[in-house]
Design a protein around this motif. Structure first.
Motif, PDB file in Angstrom:
ATOM      1  N   ALA A 391       0.696  -1.111   0.023  1.00  0.00           N
ATOM      2  CA  ALA A 391       0.023   0.026  -0.039  1.00  0.00           C
ATOM      3  C   ALA A 391       0.869   1.270  -0.093  1.00  0.00           C
ATOM      4  O   ALA A 391       0.755   2.125  -0.702  1.00  0.00           O
ATOM      5  CB  ALA A 391      -0.808  -0.105   1.195  1.00  0.00           C
ATOM      6  N   ASP A 394       2.593   1.610  -3.580  1.00  0.00           N
ATOM      7  CA  ASP A 394       1.744   1.768  -4.781  1.00  0.00           C
ATOM      8  C   ASP A 394       0.542   2.646  -4.584  1.00  0.00           C
ATOM      9  O   ASP A 394       0.042   3.331  -5.531  1.00  0.00           O
ATOM     10  CB  ASP A 394       1.089   0.451  -5.133  1.00  0.00           C
ATOM     11  CG  ASP A 394       2.146  -0.435  -5.412  1.00  0.00           C
ATOM     12  OD1 ASP A 394       3.070  -0.161  -5.959  1.00  0.00           O
ATOM     13  OD2 ASP A 394       1.890  -1.899  -5.537  1.00  0.00           O
ATOM     14  N   ASP A 396      -2.251   2.282  -2.765  1.00  0.00           N
ATOM     15  CA  ASP A 396      -3.195   1.305  -3.244  1.00  0.00           C
ATOM     16  C   ASP A 396      -4.320   1.357  -1.750  1.00  0.00           C
ATOM     17  O   ASP A 396      -3.933   0.573  -0.949  1.00  0.00           O
ATOM     18  CB  ASP A 396      -2.825   0.010  -3.659  1.00  0.00           C
ATOM     19  CG  ASP A 396      -4.188  -0.696  -4.206  1.00  0.00           C
ATOM     20  OD1 ASP A 396      -5.254  -0.787  -3.618  1.00  0.00           O
ATOM     21  OD2 ASP A 396      -3.701  -1.702  -5.192  1.00  0.00           O
ATOM     22  N   LYS A 398      -7.159  -0.018  -1.609  1.00  0.00           N
ATOM     23  CA  LYS A 398      -7.804  -1.332  -1.294  1.00  0.00           C
ATOM     24  C   LYS A 398      -6.745  -2.286  -0.393  1.00  0.00           C
ATOM     25  O   LYS A 398      -7.097  -2.895   0.534  1.00  0.00           O
ATOM     26  CB  LYS A 398      -8.074  -2.042  -2.549  1.00  0.00           C
ATOM     27  CG  LYS A 398      -9.282  -1.439  -3.329  1.00  0.00           C
ATOM     28  CD  LYS A 398      -9.697  -2.371  -4.697  1.00  0.00           C
ATOM     29  CE  LYS A 398     -10.956  -1.698  -5.246  1.00  0.00           C
ATOM     30  NZ  LYS A 398     -10.956  -2.188  -6.548  1.00  0.00           N
TER      31      LYS A 398
END
Ligand code: G6P
Length: 435
Positions: A391, A394, A396, A398
Motif C-alpha cells: 500500500a 503503490d 493502493d 484497497k
C-alpha cells in the motif's frame, strides 16, 4: 585506509546526543572520521542546536571526529560507509495525529503499530526508498542501518524494492536483555536471549545465564512484578497465568496485544481527561531537552534524555556498526530476512532474530520453530506488514484497507475503513503515492 564517514539522516533528532555518546565510548575500537548530521529545511534550527552539542561533546572527549551539519542529504550520503536513518516524516505533529485519530475511533493509538503505525509507515516508505536511490548512486556499498519506525516494515520495503544492504535495528531487544539482567541481578553480558518474532513483536523463547537455561526463573521474576518495560509504554503488570502458559518472555510492546482492552481504556481516559497521548508528552520532554541542549556549557549527554523510550539505543547502534567495521562476528538482534532463522516462517520476509554480524553483514542464527501460541500471531502481523509495504509503495487504498482490516489491534472492518480515510486525509501532504 578509507575514510570512515557516517551519515545520520534525521540528525536533528533529540536522540542524536545518545548516538554521539556511543561513538565517543567506542572510539578506541572504531575511529570515526566524519559524522554528517542531515536534516530538512524545517528541522534546521533543531539540527543547529543538537549539532552544536554534538561538536562540544566530541571536543570535550578530545576526539578528532569531524561533525558536519547539513541539509544536503546527497552530500552527506556521498562516500559514507554507513547511513543511519532516524527520521520522522511530519515530525511530532504527525505522530500526535497517528495516536489521536485511532483513539478517537475507539482503538489503540500507537505510533509504531496498529493504525498509527500504519500511517507512519506509509508516510515514511517513499522517503526511505528515495534515500536508497541516493545510496545506490552515491555510495553503493554503504550499509543502511535503519531505526526509523516501524523498523520492521522499513527493512521489509528496502529488501523488497532495492538492493541496498539494510539492517533494521531497535532498542527493544537490548532493553529486554538489560531488564532481565537487572531482575536477576547479574551483569548484562552474562545474559543471552533466543529471540524470535517481528519488530516490536518479539518473544524471548529461552533465556540463558552463563549458558544455563533460566527462562523459568525469569518468568517467575516477571510474575512477581519485575519491571520489563520501556518509558513510552503504559506500565501494566503481566498476568502471571499468561506468562506461565506462554513459557516465553514477551516484549514490552506485547502489552498492546495481550492487554489491548486495558491499555485502550487507559489511552481513552488520559486523552479524554487530559488531552494526553505519548506524542503530547514527548513534545513537552523535547522542549525541555532542546532548552538543555542550547546550554553552551553542556558537553555531555544530559540525563533528561532518559525520559524517552530510546534507552540503550546508542549501545545497540554503535556496537552493530563496530561489528561490521571490525568484522567482530558477534551476536546482535536485528531485522533481516528470515532465511531459515525461524524454521516455520517464510524465508523471504523480514523478522527480528539474532544474527552473527561481521563485515559481510548479518548471518541469521536458527532459533527453531515458532510454537503455535505465537506462530499465527507472527504470520498475521507479518501479513499486515507486507500489505502495508504494498500500500505504501503503490498508494493502493484497497490494499491499505486489507492491511488495517487484519491487524489484531483493529477490531472491525468498519473501524479500519473509517480510520484509514481519516489518516489518509490528515496526512495527504505526505502521501504523494495516494494522490
Ligand atoms: C522505544 C521503541 C522505539 C521508539 C521509542 C519511542 O524505545 O523501541 O522504537 O522510537 O520507544 O520513545 P518516545 O520517548 O519517543 O515515546
Amino acid at each position: 585506509m578509507d575514510l570512515l564517514k557516517i551519515a545520520v539522516i534525521g540528525g536533528g533528532s533529540s536522540y542524536t546526543p545518545e548516538l554521539i555518546d556511543g561513538f565517543i565510548k567506542c572510539y578506541n575500537e572504531m575511529k570515526v572520521d566524519e559524522i554528517w548530521l542531515v536534516d530538512i529545511e524545517e528541522g534546521k534550527e533543531k539540527l543547529e542546536i543538537v549539532g552544536n552539542l554534538a561538536k562540544r561533546m566530541i571536543s570535550n572527549a578530545k576526539l578528532k571526529t569531524k561533525i558536519v551539519l547539513t541539509t544536503d542529504r546527497k552530500e552527506a550520503i556521498r562516500d559514507a560507509s554507513f547511513v543511519l536513518t532516524q527520521l520522522r516524516v511530519g515530525g511530532l505533529d504527525a505522530r500526535a495525529n497517528d495516536e489521536r485519530i485511532p483513539i478517537e475511533n475507539g482503538i489503540i493509538g500507537q505510533e509504531t503499530t496498529g493504525a498509527g503505525g500504519f500511517a507512519k509507515a506509509i508516510r515514511t516508505i517513499p522517503v526511505i526508498l528515495d534515500i536508497c536511490k541516493d545510496i545506490k548512486s552515491l555510495s553503493k556499498d554503504a550499509w543502511l542501518i535503519n531505526f526509523t519506525n516501524p523498523a520492521g516494515i522499513m527493512a521489509e520495503v528496502v529488501n523488497k524494492y532495492t538492493d541496498v544492504k539494510v539492517i533494521g535495528l531497535c532498542n527493544v531487544p537490548i532493553t529486554m536483555k538489560h531488564n532481565i539482567a537487572k531482575a536477576l541481578d547479574v551483569a548484562v553480558n552474562r545474559i543471552y536471549i533466543e529471540l524470535m518474532g517481528l519488530n516490536h513483536f518479539v518473544w524471548g523463547k529461552r533465556v540463558f545465564l552463563d549458558g544455563k537455561d533460566v527462562t523459568d526463573i525469569v518468568i517467575k521474576k516477571l510474575c512477581d512484578g519485575a519491571g520489563l518495560n520501556m518509558n513510552n509504554i503504559p506500565d501494566l503488570d503481566w498476568d502471571p497465568r499468561l506468562l506461565e502458559s506462554l513459557g516465553m518472555v514477551p516484549c514490552p510492546y506485547h502489552r498492546y496485544y495481550y492487554m489491548q482492552e486495558e491499555i485502550l481504556k487507559e489511552e481513552i481516559e488520559s486523552f479524554r481527561n487530559k488531552g494526553l497521548t505519548r506524542a503530547v508528552e514527548v513534545k513537552e520532554i523535547e522542549k525541555e531537552l532542546f532548552d538543555i541542549y542550547k546550554d553552551e556549557n553542556l558537553n555531555t549527554k544530559p540525563e533528561q534524555l532518559e525520559k524517552r523510550g530510546g534507552a540503550y539505543y546508542s549501545d545497540a547502534a554503535v556496537s552493530l556498526i563496530n561489528s561490521i567495521y571490525n568484522d567482530k562476528k558477534d551476536i546482535h538482534t536485528v531485522n533481516i530476512l528470515n532465511n531459515g532463522a525461524i524454521t516455520n516462517i517464510d524465508n523471504n520476509v523480514v523478522v527480528e532474530v539474532n544474527a552473527v554480524v561481521g563485515k559481510n553483514g548479518p548471518m541469521p542464527i536458527c532459533v527453531g520453530a515458532a510454537p503455535n501460541s505465537i506462530k499465527g500471531l507472527i504470520e498475521v502481523v507479518k501479513s499486515y506488514e507486507l500489505l502495508t509495504v504494498r500500500a505504501g509503495v503503490d498508494g493502493d487504498r484497497k490494499v491499505a484497507l486489507q492491511a488495517l482490516s487484519i491487524h489484531p489491534l483493529i477490531p472491525s472492518f468498519s473501524k479500519a475503513d473509517k480510520v484509514l480515510n481519516e489518516l489518509i486525509d490528515t496526512n495527504k501532504q505526505y502521501l504523494p503515492q495516494f494522490k
